[in-house]
Design a protein around this motif. Structure first.
Motif, short mmCIF file in Angstrom:
data_model
loop_
_atom_site.label_atom_id
_atom_site.label_comp_id
_atom_site.label_asym_id
_atom_site.label_seq_id
_atom_site.Cartn_x
_atom_site.Cartn_y
_atom_site.Cartn_z
N ILE A 17 0.86 -1.17 0.00
CA ILE A 17 0.00 0.00 0.00
C ILE A 17 0.91 1.23 0.00
O ILE A 17 1.79 1.34 0.85
CB ILE A 17 -0.92 0.02 1.24
N VAL A 18 0.71 2.11 -0.97
CA VAL A 18 1.51 3.33 -1.06
C VAL A 18 0.54 4.50 -0.96
O VAL A 18 -0.15 4.84 -1.93
CB VAL A 18 2.31 3.39 -2.38
N ASP A 19 0.46 5.09 0.21
CA ASP A 19 -0.46 6.20 0.44
C ASP A 19 0.10 7.07 1.56
O ASP A 19 0.63 6.55 2.54
CB ASP A 19 -1.85 5.67 0.82
N ASP A 20 -0.03 8.38 1.43
CA ASP A 20 0.48 9.28 2.45
C ASP A 20 -0.50 9.50 3.59
O ASP A 20 -0.17 10.14 4.59
CB ASP A 20 0.92 10.62 1.85
N GLU A 21 -1.70 8.97 3.47
CA GLU A 21 -2.69 9.05 4.55
C GLU A 21 -2.63 7.76 5.37
O GLU A 21 -3.04 6.69 4.91
CB GLU A 21 -4.10 9.23 3.99
N ASN A 43 4.68 5.48 2.66
CA ASN A 43 3.99 6.74 2.45
C ASN A 43 4.54 7.60 1.32
O ASN A 43 4.01 8.69 1.07
CB ASN A 43 3.98 7.54 3.75
N THR A 44 5.59 7.13 0.65
CA THR A 44 6.17 7.89 -0.46
C THR A 44 6.59 6.94 -1.58
O THR A 44 6.75 5.73 -1.36
CB THR A 44 7.43 8.67 -0.01
N LEU A 45 6.79 7.51 -2.75
CA LEU A 45 7.24 6.71 -3.88
C LEU A 45 8.67 6.21 -3.68
O LEU A 45 9.00 5.09 -4.05
CB LEU A 45 7.15 7.53 -5.19
N SER A 46 9.52 7.03 -3.06
CA SER A 46 10.90 6.60 -2.82
C SER A 46 10.93 5.42 -1.84
O SER A 46 11.70 4.47 -2.04
CB SER A 46 11.77 7.76 -2.32
N ASP A 47 10.08 5.44 -0.83
CA ASP A 47 9.99 4.29 0.08
C ASP A 47 9.42 3.07 -0.63
O ASP A 47 9.80 1.93 -0.34
CB ASP A 47 9.15 4.63 1.32
N ALA A 48 8.52 3.30 -1.58
CA ALA A 48 7.96 2.18 -2.35
C ALA A 48 9.06 1.51 -3.17
O ALA A 48 9.11 0.28 -3.25
CB ALA A 48 6.84 2.68 -3.26
N GLN A 49 9.94 2.29 -3.78
CA GLN A 49 11.05 1.72 -4.54
C GLN A 49 11.93 0.85 -3.66
O GLN A 49 12.32 -0.25 -4.06
CB GLN A 49 11.90 2.82 -5.18
N ILE A 50 12.22 1.32 -2.47
CA ILE A 50 13.05 0.55 -1.53
C ILE A 50 12.34 -0.75 -1.15
O ILE A 50 12.94 -1.82 -1.16
CB ILE A 50 13.37 1.40 -0.27
#
Length: 128
Positions: A17-21, A43-50
């Protein structure tokens, strides 16, 4: 027959789940757990990449408007490096141009916020 049911169930066994809320993350995590889908959130795209480098999920629930970019633009990265991963855009901004852009980039499904348990269950079932 049981083997077939088990293999279908395993098709979508992990979700990102990639969401800032945070509330949305908790809500989706709880809904998915009831369908025996393990999930984690960032919560961020950069964290999603990791996170994607660590483990490839079967499905990604991706918000479109994130602090470090647009989810629809991140779909290209997902589809290039993780082509079997399904992408569901979840957004509060539901315009026909956003939907069109999401599907052009390769989204498998598009959900408007607010959503409910039934909608998420239906999407998971359709994407099996």
């Amino acid at each position: 027959m049981k083997q077939l049911e088990t293999s279908v169930r395993k098709k979508i066994s992990k979700a990102l789940i990639v969401d800032d809320e945070i509330d949305i993350c908790y809500l989706l995590e709880g809904i998915l757990k009831k369908k025996s889908v393990w999930s984690t959130y960032v919560n961020t795209l950069s964290d999603a990449q990791i996170m994607l480098r660590k483990e490839t999920p079967s499905i990604i629930f991706l918000d479109n408007h994130l602090p470090d970019g647009l989810g629809v633009e991140f779909i290209d990265h997902i589809k290039k490096y993780y082509p079997s991963t399904k992408v569901v855009i979840i957004t509060a901004v539901d315009s026909s141009s956003d939907r069109k852009m999401a599907y052009e980039h390769g989204a498998d499904y598009f959900i408007s916020k607010p959503f409910n348990m039934e909608i998420i269950y239906n999407v998971v079932e359709k994407l099996k």
